[in-house]
Design a protein around this motif. Structure first.
Motif, short mmCIF file in Angstrom:
data_model
loop_
_atom_site.label_atom_id
_atom_site.label_comp_id
_atom_site.label_asym_id
_atom_site.label_seq_id
_atom_site.Cartn_x
_atom_site.Cartn_y
_atom_site.Cartn_z
N GLU A 1 33.22 104.46 5.22
CA GLU A 1 32.24 105.30 4.52
C GLU A 1 32.51 106.78 4.76
OE1 GLU A 1 28.07 104.36 4.99
OE2 GLU A 1 28.57 102.23 5.19
N GLU A 2 32.83 107.11 6.01
CA GLU A 2 33.00 108.51 6.35
C GLU A 2 34.47 108.95 6.26
OE1 GLU A 2 31.60 106.21 8.18
OE2 GLU A 2 29.47 106.71 8.15
N GLY A 3 35.35 107.98 6.23
CA GLY A 3 36.76 108.28 6.20
C GLY A 3 37.33 108.67 7.56
N TYR A 4 36.57 108.43 8.63
CA TYR A 4 37.08 108.75 9.96
C TYR A 4 38.25 107.83 10.31
CZ TYR A 4 32.76 111.40 10.75
OH TYR A 4 31.72 112.28 10.67
N GLY B 1 39.27 98.43 11.59
CA GLY B 1 38.09 99.21 11.28
C GLY B 1 36.80 98.43 11.49
N ILE B 2 35.68 99.14 11.32
CA ILE B 2 34.40 98.56 11.67
C ILE B 2 33.91 97.55 10.63
CG2 ILE B 2 33.75 100.65 12.91
CD1 ILE B 2 31.77 101.26 10.65
N GLY B 3 34.59 97.49 9.48
CA GLY B 3 34.17 96.54 8.45
C GLY B 3 34.86 95.19 8.59
N ALA B 4 35.82 95.09 9.49
CA ALA B 4 36.57 93.85 9.67
C ALA B 4 36.22 93.24 11.02
CB ALA B 4 38.07 94.14 9.59
N PRO B 5 36.39 91.93 11.15
CA PRO B 5 35.99 91.30 12.41
C PRO B 5 36.79 91.82 13.60
CG PRO B 5 37.13 89.75 10.95
CD PRO B 5 36.86 90.97 10.16
N PRO B 6 36.09 92.12 14.69
CA PRO B 6 36.76 92.55 15.91
C PRO B 6 37.17 91.35 16.75
CG PRO B 6 34.42 92.60 16.26
CD PRO B 6 34.63 92.05 14.87
N VAL C 1 27.99 96.97 29.25
CA VAL C 1 27.14 97.73 28.35
C VAL C 1 27.96 98.92 27.87
CG1 VAL C 1 25.04 99.12 28.16
CG2 VAL C 1 25.03 97.04 29.55
N ALA C 2 27.83 99.24 26.60
CA ALA C 2 28.57 100.38 26.05
C ALA C 2 28.29 101.62 26.88
CB ALA C 2 28.18 100.61 24.59
N SER C 3 29.35 102.24 27.35
CA SER C 3 29.24 103.36 28.28
C SER C 3 28.68 104.61 27.61
CB SER C 3 30.63 103.65 28.85
OG SER C 3 30.92 105.01 28.80
N VAL C 4 28.17 105.49 28.43
CA VAL C 4 27.78 106.81 27.94
C VAL C 4 29.02 107.49 27.33
CG1 VAL C 4 28.22 107.98 30.13
CG2 VAL C 4 26.48 108.88 28.59
N TYR C 5 28.81 108.20 26.24
CA TYR C 5 29.87 108.88 25.47
C TYR C 5 30.77 107.93 24.70
CZ TYR C 5 28.18 112.54 28.53
OH TYR C 5 27.36 113.39 29.23
N SER C 6 30.44 106.62 24.69
CA SER C 6 31.19 105.69 23.84
C SER C 6 30.92 105.98 22.38
CB SER C 6 30.73 104.25 24.11
OG SER C 6 31.46 103.67 25.15
N VAL C 7 31.95 105.87 21.58
CA VAL C 7 31.76 105.87 20.14
C VAL C 7 31.31 104.47 19.75
CG1 VAL C 7 32.81 106.33 17.90
CG2 VAL C 7 33.65 107.50 19.93
N ARG C 8 30.41 104.36 18.79
CA ARG C 8 29.94 103.05 18.38
C ARG C 8 30.53 102.64 17.04
NH1 ARG C 8 26.13 100.84 21.49
NH2 ARG C 8 27.17 99.04 20.60
N GLU C 9 30.66 101.35 16.88
CA GLU C 9 31.24 100.77 15.67
C GLU C 9 30.20 100.73 14.57
OE1 GLU C 9 30.09 99.60 18.39
OE2 GLU C 9 30.16 97.42 18.56
N LYS C 10 29.55 101.86 14.35
CA LYS C 10 28.41 101.94 13.44
C LYS C 10 28.67 103.01 12.39
CE LYS C 10 26.25 99.02 16.01
NZ LYS C 10 25.89 97.68 15.55
N PRO C 11 27.96 102.92 11.25
CA PRO C 11 28.08 103.98 10.25
C PRO C 11 27.79 105.34 10.88
CG PRO C 11 26.81 102.14 9.37
CD PRO C 11 27.06 101.85 10.82
N GLY C 12 28.58 106.33 10.51
CA GLY C 12 28.37 107.67 11.06
C GLY C 12 29.12 107.91 12.35
#
Length: 379
Positions: free
Chosen positions: A97-100, A133-138, A306-317
């Motif tokens: 969505e964001e092209g990141y 990417g976040i749209g495909a199964p991890p 647990v996802a660490s502080v400063y982790s990027v999340r596999e979420k929109p945005g």
DNA sequence: GATGCAG
DNA sequence: CTGCATCAACGCTTC
DNA sequence: GAAGCG
């Protein structure tokens, strides 16, 4: 044997160092096209480094440049401890969505490395990889069988007797290597080597259902803070980067997971007792009331993460898990305020708001006594 | 995303 | 050579 | 016993 030509190499200068050898100020120079087609690098898979090194994990100074290093030493890139990570497919889009891209992810982790690394240090990592990417199964990876020399791993004996080599993220190179492998959030254990069976924090995950808005989560996080501080505990909060809030109770590494989990569940039971219309600890989605915040205590089991502080999340945005001052929970903060683009600026301005987590060592004895009293029937 | 193995 | 499988696991629940 | 849940 395989020949890989890196299309780009990371240019990262690691200039300043703290007294204990950790990086203070990385300068990300961006990604540079590999100009010389002849500068092919032979990447040979190495058995992962088996030793946990407490010191001496300091990465090479100067520019991390695979091509240059390979030329200079005349040895294969992967086998030289002074050689940095090879970045492949940096233009691959991970957030459609964001092209990141993967390059954006790598740039982010490079920028925040001095802040996130102390929180990851000595913690076995559960790799959750999103190569497409976040749209495909991890897929998950615990056992790191082959890795470049700069990646430290720690052997852990599983219950079935097998040996699993968990990666530790001890230096910026490993962070970049992980991102290149499609690891988006960093998922560390709640304990650190060498005391792997003694967690040094408890995490309460406030996970709202779809129809609870974020301000409500913040207000309940503040309420849980009151409970915990009433028990004499010093606690900290961060956004999960997804929908909820994580509350951390730093511990002295003196308890096992049975004890920390048991304590967390007692706190959960008390929170439900006091605010039954706001909290639930029911794990089944179907049985769970959809207007209540799920207070997930089960994350405090051994071998979980647990996802660490400063982790990027596999979420929109491409949101990130952001530490918050308690005052910020009373104001209008939004989950989307903290993302892959804004977090480096916030860090520059505010510093590591989670630094105290690493210095605080709560005890549970007193808190447990108070909690048991509060949970007595009739109160 | 990288590896190892089957075809 | 290409193609395909593999890459976790834990306690608890309900079906 | 299998499958869902996080």
């Amino acid at each position: 044997m395989q020949w890989i030509r890196p299309r780009l190499v990371a240019e990262v200068e690691f200039a300043e160092w703290t007294d204990d050898g950790r990086m203070r100020q990385p300068i990300f120079m961006g990604l540079r096209p590999d100009k010389d087609p002849k500068a092919c690098v032979r990447e040979e898979a190495q058995p992962a480094e088996r030793l946990v090194e407490s010191a001496g994990t300091r990465p090479g100074l100067g520019t991390t440049d695979v091509t240059k290093a390979a030329k200079a030493t005349g040895s294969p890139a992967g086998s030289d401890p002074g050689t940095g990570p090879v970045i492949t497919h940096p233009d691959k889009v991970l957030w459609p969505e964001e092209g990141y891209t993967k390059g954006d992810l790598i740039a982010y982790y490079t920028a925040v490395a001095p802040f996130i690394l102390p929180h990851l240090k000595d913690r076995p990592l559960i790799l959750k990889r999103y190569p497409n990417g976040i749209g495909a199964p991890p897929f998950y990876q615990h056992d790191v069988k082959t890795a470049p020399a700069f990646v430290k791993t720690i052997p852990v004996r599983e219950e079935d007797g097998s040996l699993v080599h968990y990666a530790l993220c001890q230096n910026p190179e490993t962070l970049i290597w992980l991102a290149n492998m499609g690891v988006i959030p960093q998922n560390p254990w709640l304990s650190r080597a060498p005391e792997l069976s003694r967690p040094d924090w408890i995490v309460f995950d406030l996970d709202p259902p779809g129809d609870v808005a974020f301000p409500e989560v913040c207000s309940l996080a503040l309420y849980l803070r009151e409970i915990l501080e009433g028990l004499g505990l010093k606690v900290f909060a961060k956004t999960s980067g997804s929908r909820g809030i994580h509350i951390y109770v730093p511990l002295k590494p003196a308890y096992d997971f049975t004890q920390s989990l048991g304590f967390a569940q007692l706190v959960g039971a008390y929170a439900v007792k006091v605010k039954p219309d706001s909290f639930t600890v029911e794990r089944s989605l179907k049985a769970r009331k959809t207007d209540r915040i799920y207070l997930d205590c089960m994350q405090n089991s051994e071998g979980k993460s647990v996802a660490s502080v400063y982790s990027v999340r596999e979420k929109p945005g491409a949101t990130v898990s952001a530490p918050l001052e308690w005052a910020e929970l009373k104001r209008k903060v939004r989950m989307e305020d903290f993302d892959i683009r804004t977090m480096p600026k916030r860090l520059e301005k505010r510093g590591d708001l989670f630094a105290e987590v690493l210095k605080t060592r709560n005890s549970l004895e007193g808190a447990l006594r108070k909690l048991e009293k509060l949970l007595q029937p009739g109160r």
